[in-house]
Design a protein around this motif. Structure first.
Motif, PDB file in Angstrom:
ATOM      1  N   SER A 196       0.158 -74.273  -4.444  1.00 44.78           N
ATOM      2  CA  SER A 196       0.811 -73.192  -4.220  1.00 44.78           C
ATOM      3  C   SER A 196       2.289 -73.149  -5.067  1.00 44.78           C
ATOM      4  CB  SER A 196       1.570 -72.552  -3.029  1.00 44.78           C
ATOM      5  OG  SER A 196       0.268 -72.282  -2.166  1.00 44.78           O
ATOM      6  N   ILE A 197       2.840 -74.265  -5.144  1.00 44.50           N
ATOM      7  CA  ILE A 197       3.801 -74.325  -6.175  1.00 44.50           C
ATOM      8  C   ILE A 197       3.565 -74.570  -7.495  1.00 44.50           C
ATOM      9  CG2 ILE A 197       5.798 -76.264  -6.765  1.00 44.50           C
ATOM     10  CD1 ILE A 197       5.825 -76.856  -3.815  1.00 44.50           C
ATOM     11  N   ALA A 198       2.555 -75.044  -7.883  1.00 45.05           N
ATOM     12  CA  ALA A 198       1.908 -74.978  -9.134  1.00 45.05           C
ATOM     13  C   ALA A 198       1.588 -73.705  -9.510  1.00 45.05           C
ATOM     14  CB  ALA A 198       0.594 -75.815  -9.169  1.00 45.05           C
ATOM     15  N   LEU A 199       0.984 -72.945  -8.821  1.00 45.26           N
ATOM     16  CA  LEU A 199       0.699 -71.672  -8.981  1.00 45.26           C
ATOM     17  C   LEU A 199       2.029 -70.652  -9.382  1.00 45.26           C
ATOM     18  CD1 LEU A 199      -1.450 -69.399  -9.470  1.00 45.26           C
ATOM     19  CD2 LEU A 199      -1.555 -68.957  -7.083  1.00 45.26           C
ATOM     20  N   GLY A 230       8.721 -61.643  -7.582  1.00 47.33           N
ATOM     21  CA  GLY A 230       7.620 -60.843  -7.902  1.00 47.33           C
ATOM     22  C   GLY A 230       8.106 -59.992  -9.151  1.00 47.33           C
ATOM     23  N   ARG A 231       9.422 -59.566  -9.059  1.00 47.73           N
ATOM     24  CA  ARG A 231       9.742 -58.688 -10.250  1.00 47.73           C
ATOM     25  C   ARG A 231       9.765 -59.668 -11.549  1.00 47.73           C
ATOM     26  NH1 ARG A 231      14.559 -58.039  -8.728  1.00 47.73           N
ATOM     27  NH2 ARG A 231      15.391 -59.655  -9.859  1.00 47.73           N
ATOM     28  N   ASP A 232      10.274 -60.831 -11.449  1.00 36.91           N
ATOM     29  CA  ASP A 232      10.428 -61.899 -12.622  1.00 36.91           C
ATOM     30  C   ASP A 232       8.725 -62.275 -13.141  1.00 36.91           C
ATOM     31  OD1 ASP A 232      13.070 -61.715 -12.349  1.00 36.91           O
ATOM     32  OD2 ASP A 232      13.406 -63.530 -11.456  1.00 36.91           O
ATOM     33  N   ALA A 233       8.018 -62.223 -12.044  1.00 37.88           N
ATOM     34  CA  ALA A 233       6.738 -62.652 -12.529  1.00 37.88           C
ATOM     35  C   ALA A 233       5.986 -61.561 -13.081  1.00 37.88           C
ATOM     36  CB  ALA A 233       5.818 -63.263 -11.212  1.00 37.88           C
ATOM     37  N   GLY A 234       6.346 -60.208 -12.970  1.00 38.29           N
ATOM     38  CA  GLY A 234       5.592 -59.083 -13.334  1.00 38.29           C
ATOM     39  C   GLY A 234       4.603 -58.733 -12.382  1.00 38.29           C
ATOM     40  N   CYS A 248       7.933 -74.045 -18.761  1.00 40.37           N
ATOM     41  CA  CYS A 248       7.416 -74.448 -20.288  1.00 40.37           C
ATOM     42  C   CYS A 248       6.391 -73.547 -20.690  1.00 40.37           C
ATOM     43  CB  CYS A 248       6.860 -75.918 -20.093  1.00 40.37           C
ATOM     44  SG  CYS A 248       6.197 -76.522 -21.620  1.00 40.37           S
ATOM     45  N   ARG A 249       6.975 -72.444 -21.381  1.00 38.19           N
ATOM     46  CA  ARG A 249       5.801 -71.442 -21.896  1.00 38.19           C
ATOM     47  C   ARG A 249       4.642 -71.861 -22.459  1.00 38.19           C
ATOM     48  NH1 ARG A 249       7.041 -66.225 -19.700  1.00 38.19           N
ATOM     49  NH2 ARG A 249       6.242 -65.358 -21.521  1.00 38.19           N
ATOM     50  N   HIS A 250       4.909 -73.185 -23.297  1.00 41.70           N
ATOM     51  CA  HIS A 250       3.477 -73.480 -23.941  1.00 41.70           C
ATOM     52  C   HIS A 250       2.630 -74.149 -23.027  1.00 41.70           C
ATOM     53  CE1 HIS A 250       1.741 -75.601 -27.313  1.00 41.70           C
ATOM     54  NE2 HIS A 250       1.634 -76.634 -26.644  1.00 41.70           N
ATOM     55  N   ASN A 251       3.121 -74.817 -22.266  1.00 39.71           N
ATOM     56  CA  ASN A 251       2.111 -75.465 -21.197  1.00 39.71           C
ATOM     57  C   ASN A 251       1.583 -74.348 -20.227  1.00 39.71           C
ATOM     58  OD1 ASN A 251       2.349 -77.814 -22.491  1.00 39.71           O
ATOM     59  ND2 ASN A 251       3.657 -78.971 -20.624  1.00 39.71           N
ATOM     60  N   VAL A 268       5.905 -67.286 -12.342  1.00 40.86           N
ATOM     61  CA  VAL A 268       7.303 -66.734 -12.300  1.00 40.86           C
ATOM     62  C   VAL A 268       7.850 -66.781 -13.956  1.00 40.86           C
ATOM     63  CG1 VAL A 268       9.640 -67.380 -11.840  1.00 40.86           C
ATOM     64  CG2 VAL A 268       7.785 -67.604 -10.211  1.00 40.86           C
ATOM     65  N   ASP A 269       8.281 -65.591 -14.131  1.00 42.28           N
ATOM     66  CA  ASP A 269       8.946 -65.227 -15.561  1.00 42.28           C
ATOM     67  C   ASP A 269       7.488 -65.401 -16.578  1.00 42.28           C
ATOM     68  OD1 ASP A 269      11.426 -64.978 -15.120  1.00 42.28           O
ATOM     69  OD2 ASP A 269      11.924 -67.103 -15.042  1.00 42.28           O
ATOM     70  N   ASN A 270       6.229 -65.130 -16.170  1.00 41.92           N
ATOM     71  CA  ASN A 270       5.173 -65.120 -17.013  1.00 41.92           C
ATOM     72  C   ASN A 270       4.196 -63.971 -16.666  1.00 41.92           C
ATOM     73  OD1 ASN A 270       2.626 -65.758 -18.589  1.00 41.92           O
ATOM     74  ND2 ASN A 270       3.545 -67.657 -18.820  1.00 41.92           N
TER      75      ASN A 270
END
Length: 382
Positions: free
Chosen positions: A79-82, A150-154, A45-48, A87-89
């Motif tokens: 860790s899961i929240a982080l 890691g790639r997807d997270a930039g 959820c990009r908004h959140n 990821v993807d952001n």
């Protein structure tokens, strides 16, 4: 997704942050529930995710992970929240890394949603080589998953950007016993941790290597090494990062040569002759830098060379034709070799597939393949 967004807009993120920061002696129950709720709120959820970034959730999670290393359930949920935040952001990843949270981000990316033990380091910590190896039963698969996340997270871009910046004071890091679960905690320099992270992100992954090189990763590593010649751990971690970047990656090898990597490695080993880890990494880096120059003499050790090591005599030269399939197999081998190694011609020019001519093909591929058997190419591939 819509319900997540509404919950976020209704103050869910702010409530979660308040829960993370709530102090009730050593009881972590409230924090656990807050971390779990935030993990659900920000997942895909990009908004959140943006609300969480602005609300200080990333800093709060990293602080919790450092304050309570032995609280297994809290570690897992935080860790899961982080992970769900980064990821993807790439914006969130940059914030976390800029805060000095590289270890926490990497540990989070190793964390699987279904994992319940939650101990930091139970997946793979930042330590070099911890992401798995061929002898570790699923280690390669774990490393590939981590590198993809890691790639997807930039994370590659964030690490390189951080390397290019002067070290910043990040979130206070717990010391001694509280970080004993992570071998990388022994590293004193923020740059060393970043170099280790970069090495793990790119090792054996051509796409990640190329991505890092395009972002200036090779040059950043060598700049750090040259600027801190007296710091042994930076030299060792820098050499390891360089190995990860250039092994079996011709374009990255060219970048390293252009930045005088060989001299940087020699200075490192001369300055720290007693460092075995540095010496081993430097040897691997030197071998990668020279792999293109030695390609012809080692060509029979390649898979293609081993498959075509036996000559079948064809006396009638008129019968020494080759099939389209054999030509395409050779093409694939040449392209793959030029991708992995910086092969240079007699004039010192790096060869590439688009500009390859028949003289270069003959001198660096056909002749070395047929030299030992003293036969024609057709007799080799029949």
């Amino acid at each position: 997704a819509e319900s997540q967004r509404r919950a976020g807009e209704a103050g869910g993120v702010e409530a979660g942050v308040a829960g993370l920061r709530r102090h009730v002696d050593n009881d972590t129950t409230v924090r656990e529930h807050a971390a779990a709720a935030l993990g659900h709120l920000v997942r895909r959820c990009r908004h959140n995710q943006a609300l969480a970034r602005k609300g200080g959730v990333i800093e709060a999670l990293i602080t919790l992970l450092r304050q309570y290393p032995d609280a297994a359930s809290l570690q897992s949920k935080a860790s899961i929240a982080l992970q769900n935040l980064v990821v993807d952001n790439q914006s969130n990843t940059k914030v976390a890394v800029a805060m000095g949270g590289i270890e926490e981000v990497i540990s989070a990316l190793h964390q699987g949603p279904s994992r319940q033990d939650g101990r930091r380091g139970s997946g793979s910590p930042t330590a070099r080589g911890s992401s798995g190896g061929s002898g570790n039963g699923g280690g390669d698969s774990m490393r590939e998953k981590f590198q993809a996340k890691g790639r997807d997270a930039g994370l590659i871009e964030a690490v390189i950007a951080a390397l290019m910046q002067p070290p910043k004071a990040g979130i206070p890091v717990a010391s001694g016993k509280s970080r004993k679960s992570n071998p990388a905690a022994a590293l004193q320099s923020p740059q060393a941790n970043l170099l280790v992270a970069l090495a793990d992100l790119v090792e054996g992954h051509f796409e990640n290597q190329s991505n890092a090189a395009a972002k200036g990763g090779v040059e950043a590593v060598l700049t750090i090494m040259k600027a801190h010649q007296q710091v042994e751990e930076i030299q060792e971690c820098g050499a390891q990062a360089l190995v990860g970047l250039i092994v079996e990656n011709g374009p990255s090898q060219r970048r390293a040569k252009a930045s005088d990597a060989a001299n940087a490695l020699r200075c490192a080993t001369d300055t720290h002759p007693g460092s075995q880890g540095l010496r081993e990494a430097a040897e691997q880096a030197f071998a990668a830098l020279c792999s293109g120059e030695r390609f012809a003499e080692n060509i029979m050790e390649t898979d293609y060379g081993r498959r075509h090591s036996t000559c079948t005599s064809i006396t009638d030269t008129a019968m020494r034709g080759v099939t389209l399939e054999q030509i395409l197999e050779l093409q694939e081998f040449v392209q793959d070799s030029l991708r992995k190694f910086d092969i240079v011609d007699s004039s010192g020019t790096s060869m590439c597939w688009e500009d390859l001519n028949l003289y270069q093909l003959r001198d660096h591929f056909m002749s070395p393949l047929t030299r030992k058997s003293q036969c024609s190419f057709a007799e080799l591939v029949v």
